[in-house]
Design a protein around this motif. Sequence first.
Motif, PDB file in Angstrom:
ATOM      1  N   LEU A   7       1.281  -1.121  -0.046  1.00  0.00           N
ATOM      2  CA  LEU A   7       0.161   0.328  -0.239  1.00  0.00           C
ATOM      3  C   LEU A   7       0.792   1.225   0.085  1.00  0.00           C
ATOM      4  CD1 LEU A   7      -2.543  -1.101   2.552  1.00  0.00           C
ATOM      5  CD2 LEU A   7      -3.225  -1.271   0.276  1.00  0.00           C
ATOM      6  N   LEU A   8       2.009   1.441   0.966  1.00  0.00           N
ATOM      7  CA  LEU A   8       2.541   2.670   0.455  1.00  0.00           C
ATOM      8  C   LEU A   8       3.993   2.647  -1.044  1.00  0.00           C
ATOM      9  CD1 LEU A   8       5.117   1.894   4.141  1.00  0.00           C
ATOM     10  CD2 LEU A   8       3.087   4.066   3.187  1.00  0.00           C
ATOM     11  N   GLY A   9       4.450   1.698  -1.371  1.00  0.00           N
ATOM     12  CA  GLY A   9       5.108   1.462  -2.415  1.00  0.00           C
ATOM     13  C   GLY A   9       3.428   1.973  -3.384  1.00  0.00           C
ATOM     14  N   MET A  10       2.027   1.804  -3.567  1.00  0.00           N
ATOM     15  CA  MET A  10       1.430   2.831  -4.393  1.00  0.00           C
ATOM     16  C   MET A  10       0.996   4.116  -3.763  1.00  0.00           C
ATOM     17  SD  MET A  10      -1.841  -0.440  -4.283  1.00  0.00           S
ATOM     18  CE  MET A  10      -3.213   0.917  -5.640  1.00  0.00           C
ATOM     19  N   LYS A  28      10.977   5.639  -3.745  1.00  0.00           N
ATOM     20  CA  LYS A  28      10.838   4.889  -2.620  1.00  0.00           C
ATOM     21  C   LYS A  28       9.587   3.579  -3.036  1.00  0.00           C
ATOM     22  CE  LYS A  28      11.812   9.668  -0.025  1.00  0.00           C
ATOM     23  NZ  LYS A  28      11.455  10.526   0.895  1.00  0.00           N
ATOM     24  N   ALA A  29       8.919   4.578  -4.078  1.00  0.00           N
ATOM     25  CA  ALA A  29       7.615   2.836  -4.511  1.00  0.00           C
ATOM     26  C   ALA A  29       8.364   1.610  -4.840  1.00  0.00           C
ATOM     27  CB  ALA A  29       6.642   3.605  -5.199  1.00  0.00           C
ATOM     28  N   ILE A  30       9.574   1.289  -5.544  1.00  0.00           N
ATOM     29  CA  ILE A  30       9.973   0.112  -5.985  1.00  0.00           C
ATOM     30  C   ILE A  30      10.710   0.401  -4.864  1.00  0.00           C
ATOM     31  CG2 ILE A  30      12.162  -0.197  -6.972  1.00  0.00           C
ATOM     32  CD1 ILE A  30      11.549   2.029  -8.990  1.00  0.00           C
ATOM     33  N   VAL A  31      11.157   0.873  -3.793  1.00  0.00           N
ATOM     34  CA  VAL A  31      11.171   0.062  -2.774  1.00  0.00           C
ATOM     35  C   VAL A  31      10.561  -0.532  -1.841  1.00  0.00           C
ATOM     36  CG1 VAL A  31      12.741   0.613  -0.119  1.00  0.00           C
ATOM     37  CG2 VAL A  31      13.747   1.846  -2.536  1.00  0.00           C
ATOM     38  N   GLN A  32       9.894   0.062  -1.413  1.00  0.00           N
ATOM     39  CA  GLN A  32       8.126  -0.225  -0.874  1.00  0.00           C
ATOM     40  C   GLN A  32       7.967  -1.881  -1.560  1.00  0.00           C
ATOM     41  OE1 GLN A  32       7.126   0.396   1.944  1.00  0.00           O
ATOM     42  NE2 GLN A  32       9.252   1.819   2.627  1.00  0.00           N
ATOM     43  N   PHE A  33       7.779  -1.454  -2.786  1.00  0.00           N
ATOM     44  CA  PHE A  33       7.079  -3.270  -3.165  1.00  0.00           C
ATOM     45  C   PHE A  33       7.763  -4.330  -3.365  1.00  0.00           C
ATOM     46  CE2 PHE A  33       4.947  -0.018  -6.203  1.00  0.00           C
ATOM     47  CZ  PHE A  33       3.986  -0.372  -6.090  1.00  0.00           C
ATOM     48  N   LYS A  34       9.438  -3.734  -3.118  1.00  0.00           N
ATOM     49  CA  LYS A  34      10.327  -4.870  -2.810  1.00  0.00           C
ATOM     50  C   LYS A  34      10.490  -5.655  -1.696  1.00  0.00           C
ATOM     51  CE  LYS A  34      14.011  -3.655  -6.577  1.00  0.00           C
ATOM     52  NZ  LYS A  34      14.901  -2.951  -7.126  1.00  0.00           N
ATOM     53  N   ILE A  35      10.419  -4.530  -1.006  1.00  0.00           N
ATOM     54  CA  ILE A  35      10.309  -5.527   0.523  1.00  0.00           C
ATOM     55  C   ILE A  35       8.957  -5.638   0.781  1.00  0.00           C
ATOM     56  CG2 ILE A  35       9.261  -4.190   3.349  1.00  0.00           C
ATOM     57  CD1 ILE A  35      11.491  -2.019   2.684  1.00  0.00           C
ATOM     58  N   ASN A  36       7.790  -5.498   0.000  1.00  0.00           N
ATOM     59  CA  ASN A  36       6.490  -5.842   0.359  1.00  0.00           C
ATOM     60  C   ASN A  36       6.894  -7.478   0.059  1.00  0.00           C
ATOM     61  OD1 ASN A  36       3.447  -6.750   0.496  1.00  0.00           O
ATOM     62  ND2 ASN A  36       4.027  -7.340  -1.942  1.00  0.00           N
ATOM     63  N   ILE A  37       7.213  -7.863  -1.517  1.00  0.00           N
ATOM     64  CA  ILE A  37       7.857  -9.635  -2.093  1.00  0.00           C
ATOM     65  C   ILE A  37       8.779 -10.015  -1.135  1.00  0.00           C
ATOM     66  CG2 ILE A  37       9.298 -10.370  -4.043  1.00  0.00           C
ATOM     67  CD1 ILE A  37       8.379  -8.205  -5.657  1.00  0.00           C
ATOM     68  N   GLU A  38       9.653  -9.452  -0.528  1.00  0.00           N
ATOM     69  CA  GLU A  38      10.587 -10.139   0.399  1.00  0.00           C
ATOM     70  C   GLU A  38       9.420 -10.503   1.501  1.00  0.00           C
ATOM     71  OE1 GLU A  38      14.218 -10.999  -0.477  1.00  0.00           O
ATOM     72  OE2 GLU A  38      13.834 -10.234  -2.418  1.00  0.00           O
TER      73      GLU A  38
END
Length: 584
Positions: A118-121, A131-141
Amino acid sequence: MNWKFTILSVLLLTFFTSVHAQGLLHVKKSDYLEGVKERKATYKKILHAIELGQKGKGFVSQAIPLFKEAHQLNSENAELNYNLGVCYLISGPRNEALTYLKSAQKLNADISEDIHFLLGMAYQYRNDFNKAIVQFKINIELVQQNNYKDKKDLIALSEKRIGECKNGKQFLNNTSGLEVELMEDVNSAYDEFNPVLNGNDFYFSSRRGNEKNSRSLEDQKFYEKIFVQDTSENIYSVSVNTPSKSNLALMSFIDTVPIIYLGGEGNGDVYFAKTSSGKWGKGKALKFINESKSRESSVCTGKDGNEIYFISDRKGGFGSCDIYYCTKEENGKWSKPINIGGDINTEFDESDVFISNDGKSLYFSSKGHNSMGGYDIFKCERKESGEWGRPQNLGFPINSTDNDITYFEDETGRFYFASERSGGVGGFDIYREKEILEKIEEPVILAGQASIQEVPNEINNEKMGAPLMAKPVVVSDIPVKRQPEVIEEIKMKEELVQEDFVYRVQIAACKREMGPKDLFQRYKGGDVIEHLYIEGWHKYTIGGFPTFEEAAKYRDSCGVQDAFVVIFKGGYRLGIAKKTGGVK
């Protein structure tokens, strides 16, 4: 249109389902109230807001003011901040979500399993792509490491979002020289889209209404209707004899015949419209396009009328909605619909097809290809073979990280489209290409000192270019000359000496020729407008005054704020005129 928002429902369906599989988060009564009686009524509103959110995305916008009222009393509740952020992501404006989601995570780092997605979005909708890419990558991990089985779908969604952010970074760093502007006069707090300019009338779709009007069961918005703005900027609904509980939209014109979309919940077909005495009605169905078990929409044809393109969700496509076309055969009948192919259609949705007047460019919206988020607008150029080239993303500022749809070009090539981006009036808003006005870089001639010495060197040296062409602009309620005036090339200095200076008031100058409606919006007076094309600029002037003072007086009263006086001699435009001493 219902088809449009059905498609947008699909866009948010996976996200909405993943977020609401567990529902909006419960807000503990004890954490919120702390024994204060006056807050009991507000807590009931929180419970009601959660119930609204659970009913479906069409009710989410109604939950936001209830949550915000509670937030004003207590902004330190993590669950309340999370709920507000989710609601803004679903119903918009989406750039409002980040503040609340950041607060939710700060107050409780483990607030939910999907908080990083959600933060990535939220960062993506702010164009903060890194910053969005970082949040999406954290979500995947986190999903992979913790084996969140009910969140597996967020991996694929995060990967697609990462691709969109990379596209966004590229487009943001390579913006074109185009500028867009919000059409504030036609937009409202409701959704507006489907711009179509026909003659001097500007048509568009809107979901505005009042409490007496019916609402769609699907998204709780008023059903879509057709509106028109005339040259006097009056806006009124187009009267069409169709059921009240249906979505109605103007797709395009074939010659002077309108093609309309008519549909209910989850279905719809296209028809020719009957027009009589200002009233429209459903005419013949386009049977060669419509199918009984599918939804057809967004019909457009080229100027020659030998091709027709449309959107359909019929079976056998590459995605939920694809672009199809028909060609006119030698016997005058239309061919069976043909899928435009996998180079243009994708596994995601395509919509809003439009073909340019010359038939050389095809525009459409898509969630596939190299979109930067939601629907983006793409363009294909026709090859010499007649086939369409690969789609090119139109980039910023036309496209955004939100949904950008219903592209349209008028006869002058000026484009219009609708966008759900933040910063508008409400929901979807209509934007258009902003006219690039002339930067004043030409001779300034003092009126009291005007003489043959001020004539440009090009004239003195007899090195003038091609003759200047002047033509009247036909605009309602503005008198014009019946025949265009041709200003002949002046070859000799002596001819200038025999002519008196003439002062005119210039009301506009732009690189692209102005259409009648735009010109009328700029100037509503009753004088003849002369249209000159000079060194790549379309210049519009009024009057023929013998003195600067008379021209300046008219300039100040003509209603055009940035008008100025220009000076002519022998039919040649010498430059900008100012009073002796430089007084404007």
